[in-house]
Scaffold this motif. Structure first.
Motif, PDB file in Angstrom:
ATOM      1  N   LEU A 394       0.826  -1.210   0.000  1.00  0.00           N
ATOM      2  CA  LEU A 394       0.000   0.000   0.000  1.00  0.00           C
ATOM      3  C   LEU A 394       0.864   1.266   0.000  1.00  0.00           C
ATOM      4  N   SER A 395       1.959   1.241   0.757  1.00  0.00           N
ATOM      5  CA  SER A 395       2.850   2.404   0.818  1.00  0.00           C
ATOM      6  C   SER A 395       3.502   2.666  -0.529  1.00  0.00           C
ATOM      7  N   ILE A 396       3.897   1.603  -1.226  1.00  0.00           N
ATOM      8  CA  ILE A 396       4.518   1.765  -2.543  1.00  0.00           C
ATOM      9  C   ILE A 396       3.505   2.305  -3.555  1.00  0.00           C
ATOM     10  N   PHE A 397       2.237   1.887  -3.418  1.00  0.00           N
ATOM     11  CA  PHE A 397       1.196   2.431  -4.288  1.00  0.00           C
ATOM     12  C   PHE A 397       1.030   3.938  -4.088  1.00  0.00           C
ATOM     13  N   ILE A 398       1.077   4.368  -2.829  1.00  0.00           N
ATOM     14  CA  ILE A 398       0.794   5.761  -2.500  1.00  0.00           C
ATOM     15  C   ILE A 398       1.989   6.673  -2.805  1.00  0.00           C
ATOM     16  N   LEU A 399       3.199   6.149  -2.746  1.00  0.00           N
ATOM     17  CA  LEU A 399       4.402   6.975  -2.840  1.00  0.00           C
ATOM     18  C   LEU A 399       4.421   7.924  -4.042  1.00  0.00           C
ATOM     19  N   PRO A 400       4.077   7.488  -5.270  1.00  0.00           N
ATOM     20  CA  PRO A 400       4.143   8.426  -6.410  1.00  0.00           C
ATOM     21  C   PRO A 400       3.116   9.553  -6.326  1.00  0.00           C
ATOM     22  N   LEU A 401       2.111   9.416  -5.442  1.00  0.00           N
ATOM     23  CA  LEU A 401       1.064  10.430  -5.352  1.00  0.00           C
ATOM     24  C   LEU A 401       1.426  11.554  -4.390  1.00  0.00           C
ATOM     25  N   MET A 402       2.500  11.384  -3.625  1.00  0.00           N
ATOM     26  CA  MET A 402       2.916  12.411  -2.678  1.00  0.00           C
ATOM     27  C   MET A 402       3.728  13.494  -3.398  1.00  0.00           C
ATOM     28  N   HIS A 403       3.371  14.768  -3.167  1.00  0.00           N
ATOM     29  CA  HIS A 403       4.039  15.868  -3.857  1.00  0.00           C
ATOM     30  C   HIS A 403       4.875  16.741  -2.917  1.00  0.00           C
ATOM     31  N   THR A 404       4.845  16.472  -1.625  1.00  0.00           N
ATOM     32  CA  THR A 404       5.590  17.268  -0.657  1.00  0.00           C
ATOM     33  C   THR A 404       6.627  16.405   0.048  1.00  0.00           C
ATOM     34  N   TYR A 405       7.650  17.067   0.581  1.00  0.00           N
ATOM     35  CA  TYR A 405       8.702  16.319   1.279  1.00  0.00           C
ATOM     36  C   TYR A 405       8.153  15.647   2.528  1.00  0.00           C
ATOM     37  N   ALA A 406       7.264  16.337   3.257  1.00  0.00           N
ATOM     38  CA  ALA A 406       6.695  15.757   4.470  1.00  0.00           C
ATOM     39  C   ALA A 406       5.888  14.501   4.153  1.00  0.00           C
TER      40      ALA A 406
END
Length: 495
Positions: A394-406
Protein backbone atom coordinates in the motif's frame (compact mmCIF):
# COMPACT_ATOMS: atom_id res chain seq x y z
CA UNK A 1 6.10 -35.26 6.65
CA UNK A 2 7.89 -32.27 8.17
CA UNK A 3 9.14 -31.73 11.67
CA UNK A 4 7.30 -28.97 13.48
CA UNK A 5 9.14 -26.29 15.39
CA UNK A 6 7.89 -27.70 18.69
CA UNK A 7 10.52 -30.44 18.38
CA UNK A 8 13.40 -27.97 18.29
CA UNK A 9 15.86 -27.91 21.14
CA UNK A 10 15.15 -31.22 22.85
CA UNK A 11 17.62 -34.01 23.56
CA UNK A 12 16.67 -37.67 23.52
CA UNK A 13 18.18 -40.46 25.56
CA UNK A 14 19.31 -43.78 23.99
CA UNK A 15 15.83 -44.67 22.75
CA UNK A 16 14.39 -41.84 20.62
CA UNK A 17 10.98 -43.53 20.66
CA UNK A 18 10.62 -43.07 24.39
CA UNK A 19 8.74 -39.79 24.76
CA UNK A 20 9.37 -39.70 28.50
CA UNK A 21 13.07 -38.98 27.93
CA UNK A 22 12.34 -35.67 26.12
CA UNK A 23 14.32 -32.92 27.84
CA UNK A 24 14.62 -29.22 26.90
CA UNK A 25 18.10 -28.10 25.95
CA UNK A 26 19.52 -25.58 28.45
CA UNK A 27 20.78 -23.23 25.72
CA UNK A 28 17.41 -22.79 23.99
CA UNK A 29 16.27 -19.13 24.25
CA UNK A 30 19.20 -18.32 26.51
CA UNK A 31 22.84 -18.93 27.35
CA UNK A 32 24.87 -19.56 24.22
CA UNK A 33 21.83 -18.71 22.06
CA UNK A 34 22.58 -15.00 22.44
CA UNK A 35 26.12 -15.64 21.21
CA UNK A 36 24.48 -17.00 18.06
CA UNK A 37 22.61 -13.71 17.70
CA UNK A 38 25.85 -11.77 18.16
CA UNK A 39 27.67 -13.95 15.63
CA UNK A 40 24.86 -13.60 13.08
CA UNK A 41 24.77 -9.83 13.71
CA UNK A 42 28.43 -9.45 12.73
CA UNK A 43 27.97 -11.76 9.73
CA UNK A 44 25.25 -9.42 8.46
CA UNK A 45 27.54 -6.43 9.03
CA UNK A 46 30.47 -7.99 7.17
CA UNK A 47 28.47 -9.51 4.29
CA UNK A 48 25.26 -7.59 3.68
CA UNK A 49 26.68 -4.30 4.94
CA UNK A 50 29.68 -4.59 2.61
CA UNK A 51 27.49 -5.40 -0.38
CA UNK A 52 25.21 -2.43 0.30
CA UNK A 53 28.31 -0.19 0.35
CA UNK A 54 29.69 -1.39 -3.00
CA UNK A 55 28.59 1.86 -4.61
CA UNK A 56 31.79 3.41 -3.23
CA UNK A 57 33.94 0.89 -5.08
CA UNK A 58 31.74 1.07 -8.16
CA UNK A 59 32.76 4.73 -8.62
CA UNK A 60 36.43 3.78 -8.33
CA UNK A 61 36.05 0.97 -10.88
CA UNK A 62 34.39 3.33 -13.36
CA UNK A 63 37.32 5.74 -13.13
CA UNK A 64 39.94 2.98 -13.25
CA UNK A 65 38.70 0.77 -16.10
CA UNK A 66 36.66 3.30 -18.17
CA UNK A 67 33.89 0.80 -18.88
CA UNK A 68 30.17 1.44 -19.21
CA UNK A 69 28.04 1.84 -16.11
CA UNK A 70 25.95 -1.19 -17.01
CA UNK A 71 28.96 -3.50 -17.39
CA UNK A 72 30.59 -2.25 -14.18
CA UNK A 73 27.32 -2.60 -12.25
CA UNK A 74 27.33 -6.32 -13.03
CA UNK A 75 30.24 -6.81 -10.61
CA UNK A 76 28.19 -5.83 -7.55
CA UNK A 77 25.05 -7.47 -8.99
CA UNK A 78 26.94 -10.76 -9.41
CA UNK A 79 28.32 -10.62 -5.89
CA UNK A 80 24.94 -9.96 -4.30
CA UNK A 81 23.08 -12.35 -6.58
CA UNK A 82 25.47 -15.28 -6.15
CA UNK A 83 25.47 -14.78 -2.35
CA UNK A 84 21.77 -15.63 -2.40
CA UNK A 85 21.45 -17.89 -5.45
CA UNK A 86 23.92 -20.49 -4.11
CA UNK A 87 21.65 -21.00 -1.08
CA UNK A 88 20.35 -24.45 -2.17
CA UNK A 89 23.90 -25.72 -2.72
CA UNK A 90 25.12 -24.32 0.59
CA UNK A 91 22.43 -26.49 2.19
CA UNK A 92 24.43 -29.49 0.95
CA UNK A 93 27.55 -28.20 2.75
CA UNK A 94 25.54 -27.65 5.94
CA UNK A 95 24.10 -31.18 5.82
CA UNK A 96 27.57 -32.62 5.26
CA UNK A 97 29.99 -30.45 7.24
CA UNK A 98 27.76 -28.57 9.65
CA UNK A 99 27.17 -24.84 10.04
CA UNK A 100 30.43 -24.08 11.85
CA UNK A 101 32.77 -25.58 9.23
CA UNK A 102 30.71 -24.14 6.36
CA UNK A 103 30.85 -20.61 7.79
CA UNK A 104 34.60 -20.80 8.45
CA UNK A 105 35.33 -22.01 4.92
CA UNK A 106 33.04 -19.27 3.60
CA UNK A 107 34.99 -16.63 5.52
CA UNK A 108 38.25 -17.82 3.98
CA UNK A 109 36.81 -17.88 0.44
CA UNK A 110 35.25 -14.43 0.87
CA UNK A 111 38.50 -12.96 2.14
CA UNK A 112 40.39 -14.56 -0.76
CA UNK A 113 37.95 -12.98 -3.21
CA UNK A 114 38.55 -9.49 -1.80
CA UNK A 115 42.34 -9.94 -1.86
CA UNK A 116 42.47 -11.28 -5.43
CA UNK A 117 40.19 -8.46 -6.61
CA UNK A 118 42.81 -5.93 -5.49
CA UNK A 119 45.00 -7.12 -8.39
CA UNK A 120 42.26 -6.84 -11.04
CA UNK A 121 43.44 -5.67 -14.45
CA UNK A 122 39.95 -5.22 -15.91
CA UNK A 123 36.27 -5.51 -15.05
CA UNK A 124 36.02 -9.06 -16.40
CA UNK A 125 38.64 -10.14 -13.86
CA UNK A 126 36.39 -8.73 -11.12
CA UNK A 127 33.51 -10.87 -12.40
CA UNK A 128 35.44 -13.97 -11.32
CA UNK A 129 37.32 -12.82 -8.22
CA UNK A 130 34.72 -10.56 -6.65
CA UNK A 131 31.43 -11.54 -8.27
CA UNK A 132 31.89 -15.31 -8.08
CA UNK A 133 34.57 -16.01 -5.44
CA UNK A 134 33.61 -13.37 -2.87
CA UNK A 135 29.92 -13.98 -3.57
CA UNK A 136 30.28 -17.73 -3.00
CA UNK A 137 32.15 -17.16 0.25
CA UNK A 138 29.47 -14.72 1.40
CA UNK A 139 26.76 -17.29 0.72
CA UNK A 140 28.63 -19.98 2.66
CA UNK A 141 28.81 -17.73 5.72
CA UNK A 142 25.38 -16.08 5.43
CA UNK A 143 23.06 -19.12 5.37
CA UNK A 144 24.61 -20.84 8.45
CA UNK A 145 24.26 -17.58 10.40
CA UNK A 146 20.50 -17.55 9.76
CA UNK A 147 20.03 -21.28 10.34
CA UNK A 148 21.91 -21.36 13.66
CA UNK A 149 19.77 -18.57 15.13
CA UNK A 150 16.68 -20.57 14.16
CA UNK A 151 18.03 -23.69 15.86
CA UNK A 152 18.79 -21.93 19.14
CA UNK A 153 15.46 -20.15 19.63
CA UNK A 154 11.85 -21.19 20.12
CA UNK A 155 9.90 -18.60 22.11
CA UNK A 156 11.94 -15.61 20.90
CA UNK A 157 12.64 -16.66 17.34
CA UNK A 158 11.31 -13.50 15.69
CA UNK A 159 13.11 -11.17 18.09
CA UNK A 160 16.38 -13.08 17.70
CA UNK A 161 16.19 -12.97 13.90
CA UNK A 162 15.24 -9.29 14.03
CA UNK A 163 18.20 -8.37 16.21
CA UNK A 164 20.67 -10.33 14.12
CA UNK A 165 19.47 -8.94 10.78
CA UNK A 166 19.78 -5.34 12.02
CA UNK A 167 23.45 -5.88 11.26
CA UNK A 168 22.58 -5.17 7.62
CA UNK A 169 21.51 -1.60 8.46
CA UNK A 170 24.41 -0.91 10.79
CA UNK A 171 26.82 -2.50 8.32
CA UNK A 172 25.57 -0.30 5.50
CA UNK A 173 26.52 2.84 7.43
CA UNK A 174 29.77 1.46 8.88
CA UNK A 175 31.09 -0.15 5.70
CA UNK A 176 30.24 2.87 3.58
CA UNK A 177 32.23 5.14 5.88
CA UNK A 178 35.08 2.63 6.13
CA UNK A 179 35.40 2.06 2.37
CA UNK A 180 35.23 5.80 1.65
CA UNK A 181 38.03 6.45 4.13
CA UNK A 182 40.20 3.58 2.90
CA UNK A 183 39.78 4.55 -0.75
CA UNK A 184 40.63 8.18 0.01
CA UNK A 185 43.68 7.36 2.11
CA UNK A 186 45.14 4.24 0.46
CA UNK A 187 43.42 3.82 -2.91
CA UNK A 188 40.80 1.26 -3.86
CA UNK A 189 43.25 -1.61 -4.36
CA UNK A 190 44.74 -1.33 -0.87
CA UNK A 191 41.23 -0.75 0.48
CA UNK A 192 40.19 -4.15 -0.90
CA UNK A 193 43.25 -5.79 0.67
CA UNK A 194 42.34 -4.31 4.05
CA UNK A 195 38.70 -5.31 3.61
CA UNK A 196 39.87 -8.84 2.83
CA UNK A 197 41.65 -8.92 6.19
CA UNK A 198 38.54 -7.56 7.91
CA UNK A 199 36.46 -10.30 6.25
CA UNK A 200 38.53 -12.94 8.05
CA UNK A 201 36.41 -12.10 11.09
CA UNK A 202 33.76 -14.23 9.40
CA UNK A 203 35.86 -17.21 10.48
CA UNK A 204 35.62 -16.02 14.10
CA UNK A 205 31.85 -15.71 13.73
CA UNK A 206 31.74 -19.22 12.30
CA UNK A 207 33.79 -20.59 15.20
CA UNK A 208 31.11 -19.28 17.58
CA UNK A 209 28.45 -21.39 15.84
CA UNK A 210 28.66 -24.25 18.30
CA UNK A 211 26.34 -27.17 17.46
CA UNK A 212 23.33 -27.27 19.73
CA UNK A 213 23.60 -30.92 20.75
CA UNK A 214 26.91 -32.28 19.51
CA UNK A 215 26.72 -35.48 21.57
CA UNK A 216 29.24 -38.27 21.36
CA UNK A 217 29.25 -40.42 18.28
CA UNK A 218 30.73 -43.84 18.93
CA UNK A 219 31.51 -44.17 15.23
CA UNK A 220 33.50 -40.92 15.27
CA UNK A 221 37.21 -41.74 15.25
CA UNK A 222 37.82 -38.57 17.20
CA UNK A 223 35.78 -39.92 20.10
CA UNK A 224 37.95 -43.00 20.56
CA UNK A 225 41.54 -43.34 21.62
CA UNK A 226 42.94 -45.67 19.02
CA UNK A 227 46.02 -46.26 21.11
CA UNK A 228 44.05 -48.67 23.27
CA UNK A 229 44.51 -51.53 20.86
CA UNK A 230 48.30 -51.46 20.55
CA UNK A 231 48.60 -50.59 24.22
CA UNK A 232 47.71 -54.17 25.13
CA UNK A 233 50.53 -55.51 22.98
CA UNK A 234 52.99 -53.06 24.53
CA UNK A 235 51.91 -54.05 28.00
CA UNK A 236 52.32 -57.71 27.10
CA UNK A 237 55.89 -57.02 26.01
CA UNK A 238 56.57 -55.13 29.20
CA UNK A 239 55.00 -57.84 31.31
CA UNK A 240 57.11 -60.41 29.49
CA UNK A 241 60.14 -58.31 30.27
CA UNK A 242 59.13 -58.14 33.91
CA UNK A 243 58.72 -61.91 33.96
CA UNK A 244 62.21 -62.23 32.52
CA UNK A 245 63.58 -60.01 35.25
CA UNK A 246 61.80 -62.09 37.89
CA UNK A 247 63.17 -65.28 36.45
CA UNK A 248 66.59 -63.65 36.27
CA UNK A 249 66.51 -63.06 39.99
CA UNK A 250 65.59 -66.70 40.52
CA UNK A 251 68.74 -67.68 38.66
CA UNK A 252 69.59 -69.49 35.42
CA UNK A 253 71.77 -68.44 32.47
CA UNK A 254 68.99 -69.33 30.00
CA UNK A 255 66.78 -66.59 31.48
CA UNK A 256 69.35 -63.91 30.60
CA UNK A 257 69.22 -64.90 26.93
CA UNK A 258 65.39 -64.80 26.96
CA UNK A 259 65.41 -61.32 28.49
CA UNK A 260 67.89 -60.08 25.89
CA UNK A 261 65.75 -61.40 23.04
CA UNK A 262 62.63 -59.67 24.43
CA UNK A 263 64.44 -56.32 24.77
CA UNK A 264 65.78 -56.61 21.22
CA UNK A 265 62.28 -57.29 19.86
CA UNK A 266 60.59 -54.51 21.89
CA UNK A 267 61.76 -51.54 19.71
CA UNK A 268 60.71 -53.02 16.33
CA UNK A 269 57.38 -54.11 17.85
CA UNK A 270 56.72 -50.55 19.08
CA UNK A 271 57.46 -49.06 15.65
CA UNK A 272 55.19 -51.60 14.00
CA UNK A 273 52.38 -50.89 16.44
CA UNK A 274 52.70 -47.12 15.79
CA UNK A 275 52.38 -47.69 12.05
CA UNK A 276 49.35 -49.90 12.57
CA UNK A 277 47.83 -47.32 14.89
CA UNK A 278 48.16 -44.46 12.36
CA UNK A 279 46.95 -46.64 9.49
CA UNK A 280 43.91 -47.69 11.52
CA UNK A 281 43.20 -44.09 12.48
CA UNK A 282 43.43 -42.90 8.86
CA UNK A 283 41.18 -45.70 7.62
CA UNK A 284 38.55 -45.01 10.27
CA UNK A 285 38.65 -41.27 9.58
CA UNK A 286 38.21 -41.79 5.83
CA UNK A 287 35.39 -44.24 6.44
CA UNK A 288 33.64 -41.79 8.79
CA UNK A 289 34.05 -38.90 6.33
CA UNK A 290 32.70 -41.00 3.47
CA UNK A 291 29.64 -41.99 5.47
CA UNK A 292 29.08 -38.39 6.56
CA UNK A 293 29.30 -37.00 3.02
CA UNK A 294 27.00 -39.70 1.67
CA UNK A 295 24.44 -39.12 4.42
CA UNK A 296 24.58 -35.35 3.92
CA UNK A 297 24.04 -35.73 0.18
CA UNK A 298 21.16 -38.17 0.71
CA UNK A 299 19.44 -35.76 3.13
CA UNK A 300 19.98 -32.85 0.74
CA UNK A 301 18.73 -34.82 -2.29
CA UNK A 302 15.67 -36.21 -0.51
CA UNK A 303 14.78 -32.71 0.68
CA UNK A 304 14.59 -31.45 -2.91
CA UNK A 305 13.75 -34.47 -5.07
CA UNK A 306 12.82 -37.37 -2.77
CA UNK A 307 9.49 -38.51 -1.36
CA UNK A 308 9.81 -35.88 1.39
CA UNK A 309 10.57 -33.15 -1.15
CA UNK A 310 9.96 -29.58 -0.06
CA UNK A 311 8.17 -28.98 -3.35
CA UNK A 312 5.32 -31.26 -2.28
CA UNK A 313 4.38 -28.57 0.24
CA UNK A 314 2.04 -26.27 -1.70
CA UNK A 315 2.29 -23.45 0.82
CA UNK A 316 6.05 -23.52 0.53
CA UNK A 317 5.87 -23.40 -3.28
CA UNK A 318 3.59 -20.35 -3.03
CA UNK A 319 6.09 -18.83 -0.60
CA UNK A 320 8.85 -19.29 -3.20
CA UNK A 321 6.86 -17.33 -5.79
CA UNK A 322 6.25 -14.61 -3.24
CA UNK A 323 10.00 -14.39 -2.51
CA UNK A 324 10.70 -14.07 -6.22
CA UNK A 325 8.79 -10.76 -6.39
CA UNK A 326 9.19 -9.48 -2.82
CA UNK A 327 12.75 -8.26 -3.18
CA UNK A 328 12.12 -6.44 -6.45
CA UNK A 329 9.18 -4.58 -4.94
CA UNK A 330 11.37 -3.51 -2.01
CA UNK A 331 14.01 -1.92 -4.26
CA UNK A 332 11.42 0.08 -6.23
CA UNK A 333 11.57 3.10 -3.87
CA UNK A 334 15.37 3.23 -4.06
CA UNK A 335 15.18 3.27 -7.88
CA UNK A 336 12.47 5.92 -8.22
CA UNK A 337 12.95 8.23 -5.23
CA UNK A 338 15.72 10.33 -6.83
CA UNK A 339 13.53 10.88 -9.91
CA UNK A 340 10.51 11.82 -7.77
CA UNK A 341 12.62 14.27 -5.73
CA UNK A 342 13.85 15.99 -8.90
CA UNK A 343 10.38 16.01 -10.43
CA UNK A 344 8.85 17.94 -7.51
CA UNK A 345 11.90 20.18 -6.89
CA UNK A 346 12.63 18.75 -3.44
CA UNK A 347 16.39 18.39 -3.86
CA UNK A 348 17.32 20.97 -1.21
CA UNK A 349 15.23 19.30 1.50
CA UNK A 350 16.36 15.85 0.41
CA UNK A 351 20.03 16.91 0.66
CA UNK A 352 19.49 17.89 4.30
CA UNK A 353 18.01 14.51 5.22
CA UNK A 354 17.78 11.99 2.33
CA UNK A 355 14.56 10.02 2.02
CA UNK A 356 16.53 6.81 1.47
CA UNK A 357 18.20 7.36 4.86
CA UNK A 358 14.75 7.54 6.46
CA UNK A 359 13.92 4.13 4.98
CA UNK A 360 17.23 2.64 6.16
CA UNK A 361 17.00 3.97 9.73
CA UNK A 362 13.34 3.07 10.31
CA UNK A 363 14.02 -0.32 8.69
CA UNK A 364 16.36 -1.20 11.58
CA UNK A 365 13.74 -0.38 14.21
CA UNK A 366 11.05 -2.13 12.19
CA UNK A 367 12.92 -5.43 12.33
CA UNK A 368 13.22 -5.34 16.12
CA UNK A 369 9.70 -4.08 16.84
CA UNK A 370 8.03 -6.52 14.45
CA UNK A 371 10.10 -9.31 16.01
CA UNK A 372 8.91 -8.39 19.52
CA UNK A 373 5.28 -8.24 18.37
CA UNK A 374 5.50 -11.56 16.50
CA UNK A 375 6.84 -13.30 19.62
CA UNK A 376 3.83 -12.31 21.75
CA UNK A 377 1.87 -15.46 22.69
CA UNK A 378 -1.48 -13.96 21.66
CA UNK A 379 -0.30 -12.95 18.16
CA UNK A 380 0.48 -15.18 15.19
CA UNK A 381 3.73 -14.54 13.38
CA UNK A 382 1.91 -15.10 10.09
CA UNK A 383 -0.56 -12.30 10.86
CA UNK A 384 2.31 -9.90 11.53
CA UNK A 385 4.10 -11.06 8.38
CA UNK A 386 1.09 -10.64 6.09
CA UNK A 387 0.01 -7.31 7.61
CA UNK A 388 3.50 -5.89 7.15
CA UNK A 389 3.49 -7.10 3.53
CA UNK A 390 0.17 -5.40 2.77
CA UNK A 391 1.40 -2.21 4.44
CA UNK A 392 4.50 -2.23 2.24
CA UNK A 393 2.45 -2.78 -0.93
CA UNK A 394 0.00 0.00 0.00
CA UNK A 395 2.85 2.40 0.82
CA UNK A 396 4.52 1.76 -2.54
CA UNK A 397 1.20 2.43 -4.29
CA UNK A 398 0.79 5.76 -2.50
CA UNK A 399 4.40 6.97 -2.84
CA UNK A 400 4.14 8.43 -6.41
CA UNK A 401 1.06 10.43 -5.35
CA UNK A 402 2.92 12.41 -2.68
CA UNK A 403 4.04 15.87 -3.86
CA UNK A 404 5.59 17.27 -0.66
CA UNK A 405 8.70 16.32 1.28
CA UNK A 406 6.69 15.76 4.47
CA UNK A 407 4.31 13.39 2.70
CA UNK A 408 7.15 11.48 1.08
CA UNK A 409 8.96 11.26 4.42
CA UNK A 410 5.89 9.70 6.11
CA UNK A 411 5.46 7.14 3.33
CA UNK A 412 9.19 6.34 3.36
CA UNK A 413 8.99 5.76 7.10
CA UNK A 414 6.10 3.32 6.54
CA UNK A 415 8.09 1.55 3.82
CA UNK A 416 11.12 1.25 6.10
CA UNK A 417 9.09 -0.02 9.05
CA UNK A 418 6.92 -2.51 7.15
CA UNK A 419 9.91 -3.87 5.21
CA UNK A 420 11.25 -5.04 8.56
CA UNK A 421 9.21 -8.20 7.93
CA UNK A 422 12.28 -9.56 6.08
CA UNK A 423 13.59 -10.62 9.50
CA UNK A 424 10.50 -12.84 9.87
CA UNK A 425 11.25 -14.80 6.70
CA UNK A 426 13.34 -17.50 8.46
CA UNK A 427 10.65 -17.81 11.14
CA UNK A 428 7.75 -18.38 8.75
CA UNK A 429 9.92 -20.69 6.64
CA UNK A 430 10.61 -22.77 9.74
CA UNK A 431 6.89 -22.91 10.49
CA UNK A 432 6.23 -24.23 7.00
CA UNK A 433 8.85 -26.98 6.81
CA UNK A 434 10.27 -27.54 10.32
CA UNK A 435 13.72 -26.97 11.75
CA UNK A 436 15.20 -30.09 10.12
CA UNK A 437 14.52 -28.70 6.64
CA UNK A 438 15.26 -25.05 7.45
CA UNK A 439 18.71 -25.02 5.81
CA UNK A 440 17.43 -26.44 2.50
CA UNK A 441 14.17 -24.47 2.53
CA UNK A 442 15.66 -21.09 3.38
CA UNK A 443 18.35 -21.73 0.80
CA UNK A 444 15.60 -21.88 -1.84
CA UNK A 445 13.96 -18.71 -0.51
CA UNK A 446 17.13 -16.63 -0.62
CA UNK A 447 17.87 -18.12 -4.04
CA UNK A 448 14.59 -16.63 -5.27
CA UNK A 449 15.59 -13.31 -3.72
CA UNK A 450 18.97 -13.61 -5.41
CA UNK A 451 17.37 -13.96 -8.84
CA UNK A 452 15.52 -10.70 -8.20
CA UNK A 453 18.71 -9.03 -7.01
CA UNK A 454 20.65 -10.27 -10.03
CA UNK A 455 18.13 -9.39 -12.75
CA UNK A 456 16.24 -6.52 -11.12
CA UNK A 457 18.78 -3.67 -11.49
CA UNK A 458 19.74 -4.44 -15.14
CA UNK A 459 16.05 -4.80 -16.09
CA UNK A 460 15.17 -1.53 -14.38
CA UNK A 461 18.07 0.21 -16.11
CA UNK A 462 17.02 -1.14 -19.50
CA UNK A 463 13.43 -0.02 -18.96
CA UNK A 464 14.49 3.45 -17.87
CA UNK A 465 16.79 3.79 -20.88
CA UNK A 466 14.05 2.80 -23.34
CA UNK A 467 11.15 4.87 -22.02
CA UNK A 468 13.33 7.64 -20.53
CA UNK A 469 10.45 8.31 -18.09
CA UNK A 470 9.07 11.00 -20.31
CA UNK A 471 5.77 11.36 -18.47
CA UNK A 472 4.48 10.86 -14.96
CA UNK A 473 1.75 8.45 -16.06
CA UNK A 474 4.22 5.98 -17.51
CA UNK A 475 6.34 6.21 -14.38
CA UNK A 476 3.39 5.46 -12.14
CA UNK A 477 2.32 2.54 -14.34
CA UNK A 478 5.77 0.95 -14.14
CA UNK A 479 5.89 1.72 -10.43
CA UNK A 480 2.57 0.02 -9.81
CA UNK A 481 3.23 -3.03 -12.01
CA UNK A 482 5.89 -4.32 -9.64
CA UNK A 483 3.61 -3.70 -6.71
CA UNK A 484 0.69 -5.52 -8.34
CA UNK A 485 2.90 -8.57 -8.98
CA UNK A 486 3.88 -8.56 -5.31
CA UNK A 487 0.26 -8.15 -4.20
CA UNK A 488 -0.96 -11.03 -6.40
CA UNK A 489 1.64 -13.39 -4.93
CA UNK A 490 0.84 -12.15 -1.45
CA UNK A 491 -2.88 -12.86 -1.89
CA UNK A 492 -2.00 -16.38 -3.03
CA UNK A 493 0.19 -16.87 0.00
CA UNK A 494 -2.44 -15.49 2.36
CA UNK A 495 -5.08 -17.74 0.91
Amino acid sequence: MYTSHEDIGYDFEDDPKDKKTLKPHPNIDGGWAWMMVLSSFFVHILIMGSQMALGVLNVEWLEEFHQSRGLTAWVSSLSMGITLIVGPFIGLFINTCGCRQTAIIGGLVNSLGWVLSAYAANVHYLFITFGVAAGLGSGMAYLPAVVMVGRYFQKRRALAQGLSTTGTGFGTFLMTVLLKYLCAEYGWRNAMLIQGAVSLNLCVCGALMRPLSPGKNPNDPGEKDLRVLPAHSTESVKSAGQQGRTEEKDGGPGNEETLGDLQAQECPDRAGHRKNMWALRILKTLSWLTMRVRKGFEDWYSGYFGTASLFTNRMFVAFIFWALFAYSSFVIPFIHLPEIVNLYNLSEQNDIFPLTSIIAIVHIFGKVILGVIADLPCISVWNVFLLANFTLVLSIFILPLMHTYAGLAVICALIGFSSGYFSLMPVVTEDLVGIEHLANAYGIIICANGISALLGPPFAGLHIQKCNFGNILHRKMFYWLGTVAHACNLSTLGG
